[in-house]
Scaffold this active site. Structure first.
Site, PDB file in Angstrom:
ATOM      1  N   GLU A  63     -46.940   0.862 -42.018  1.00 13.77           N
ATOM      2  CA  GLU A  63     -45.971  -0.220 -41.860  1.00 13.77           C
ATOM      3  C   GLU A  63     -44.874   0.180 -40.878  1.00 13.77           C
ATOM      4  OE1 GLU A  63     -43.294  -3.113 -44.712  1.00 13.77           O
ATOM      5  OE2 GLU A  63     -42.966  -0.942 -44.818  1.00 13.77           O
ATOM      6  N   TRP A  85     -48.083  -6.905 -46.789  1.00 12.16           N
ATOM      7  CA  TRP A  85     -47.488  -8.142 -46.256  1.00 12.16           C
ATOM      8  C   TRP A  85     -48.418  -9.345 -46.398  1.00 12.16           C
ATOM      9  CZ3 TRP A  85     -42.723  -9.303 -43.987  1.00 12.16           C
ATOM     10  CH2 TRP A  85     -41.846  -8.224 -43.804  1.00 12.16           C
ATOM     11  N   TYR A 149     -39.248  -7.618 -38.505  1.00 11.60           N
ATOM     12  CA  TYR A 149     -38.619  -6.351 -38.123  1.00 11.60           C
ATOM     13  C   TYR A 149     -38.998  -5.840 -36.738  1.00 11.60           C
ATOM     14  CZ  TYR A 149     -37.423  -6.075 -43.081  1.00 11.60           C
ATOM     15  OH  TYR A 149     -36.937  -6.331 -44.340  1.00 11.60           O
ATOM     16  N   CYS A 201     -34.876  -7.691 -45.462  1.00 11.27           N
ATOM     17  CA  CYS A 201     -34.190  -7.159 -46.656  1.00 11.27           C
ATOM     18  C   CYS A 201     -33.406  -5.916 -46.264  1.00 11.27           C
ATOM     19  CB  CYS A 201     -35.200  -6.834 -47.752  1.00 11.27           C
ATOM     20  SG  CYS A 201     -36.034  -8.285 -48.412  1.00 11.27           S
ATOM     21  N   ARG A 221     -29.733  -6.034 -48.088  1.00 14.52           N
ATOM     22  CA  ARG A 221     -29.051  -7.189 -48.675  1.00 14.52           C
ATOM     23  C   ARG A 221     -29.621  -7.512 -50.044  1.00 14.52           C
ATOM     24  NH1 ARG A 221     -32.378 -11.524 -48.852  1.00 14.52           N
ATOM     25  NH2 ARG A 221     -34.208 -11.415 -47.514  1.00 14.52           N
ATOM     26  N   ASP A 224     -35.816  -5.072 -54.359  1.00 10.14           N
ATOM     27  CA  ASP A 224     -36.695  -4.978 -55.513  1.00 10.14           C
ATOM     28  C   ASP A 224     -36.822  -3.483 -55.831  1.00 10.14           C
ATOM     29  OD1 ASP A 224     -38.940  -4.615 -57.109  1.00 10.14           O
ATOM     30  OD2 ASP A 224     -40.275  -5.841 -55.885  1.00 10.14           O
TER      31      ASP A 224
END
Length: 319
Positions: A63, A85, A149, A201, A221, A224
């Protein structure tokens, strides 16, 4: 005796179980939440990949390499057997006019409670994955997650019409001026949030150089804690190692700063189980010294050494 560094994470999970505020969320799952939390890891003490449950390093590495390529399409991840994803791309497809299969409304929750539906969901998801891998037009439309991203890190589009490579800027600036306070990358591009399958995130990170060591602080922000945070910690640790490698530095600290830090209500029992386990020694990471640019790294250039975790603990993803 010095406390194992993994307790930085485990103590956060315990804090949420003991003191987290019950809060609703976008997914409708519900969370135990706190606002504002920081953790620190000394990267000289080992690579912070959790040992109280197995965390798949190859998924984390592929990733991150996907981000560093500036890629936003699922095909690279699927080619590397990385499915973290998939649900967001799948959601884009099943909610489109082009989808004419079984109703997939609320597929994440329904697949957990309805065995018959889960079988249909798995078949549709497999079909989706095959189309992304083999059909270029489909991949371009439904295998692209939008300006996520990789796009923001490597191809930020400014109001002046110019395209900016934030990662290359950081590397160049570290080499030029390691005392700079501008070694920062921002993924929160408010003008492009509507194009993204999931708004960032982990929305920004900043580097700091002192005594020949590179440290990184990353901001989230929304987090999980059970499923996502172990990936985030290891991913930014790896990014720090990679950039330190290219810039001829050692690694320093990894600092995490979270805003809405939460444990999903359907992860509570898994978290309690994990907290019963004793941490083991952190592994180390070895990079291919023949590669001089982080943009040339592939999975085989990253080696994890001495990882001996407890077994994994499964939990559902909230989409």
């Amino acid at each position: 005796m010095k406390k194992h560094p993994e307790y930085a994470y485990l103590d956060l999970m315990k804090h949420l179980l003991d003191h987290g505020i019950q809060k609703g969320d976008r997914t409708g799952t519900g969370t135990l939440s706190t606002f504002g939390y920081q953790m620190r890891f000394n990267l000289q003490e080992g690579f912070p990949l959790l040992t109280t449950k197995r965390v798949p390093m190859k998924l984390i590495a592929s990733e991150l390499l996907w981000f560093l390529k500036g890629d936003t399409k699922l095909r690279y991840l699927l080619e590397n057997n990385n499915h973290i994803w998939d649900e967001w791309g799948f959601k884009k497809w099943v909610e489109s006019p082009d989808y004419d299969g079984v109703d997939m409304t609320d597929f994440g929750r329904r697949s957990l409670v309805d065995e018959a539906f889960n079988e249909e969901y798995q078949l549709e998801l497999k079909h989706y994955q095959e189309l992304v891998l083999t059909d270029d037009a489909f991949s371009d439309t439904y295998g692209d997650l939008g300006n996520v991203y990789g796009k923001q890190w490597r191809f930020w589009e400014g109001a002046d019409g110019e395209v900016y490579d934030q990662i290359q800027y950081i590397i160049d600036e570290i080499k030029r001026n390691p005392d700079s306070r501008r070694l920062l990358c921002n993924a929160w591009n408010i003008s492009e949030l509507h194009t993204q399958a999931l708004p960032p995130c982990h929305y920004s990170f900043q580097f700091y150089v002192v005594d020949g060591k590179l440290s990184c602080l990353f901001n989230m922000r929304s987090n999980d804690v059970f499923l996502g945070l172990p990936f985030n910690i290891a991913s930014y640790a790896l990014l720090t190692h990679l950039i330190a490698h290219e810039c001829g530095l050692e690694v320093g600290e990894l600092v995490y700063s979270g805003a809405d830090v939460h444990l999903y209500s359907n992860h509570v029992e898994q978290a309690r189980k994990q907290l019963t386990r004793e941490p083991r020694a952190f592994p180390t990471i070895r990079l291919n010294q023949e590669k001089t640019s982080i943009f040339d790294f592939e999975l085989d250039d990253i080696e994890l050494i001495g990882y001996d975790p407890h077994p994994g603990i499964k939990a559902p993803v909230a989409v």
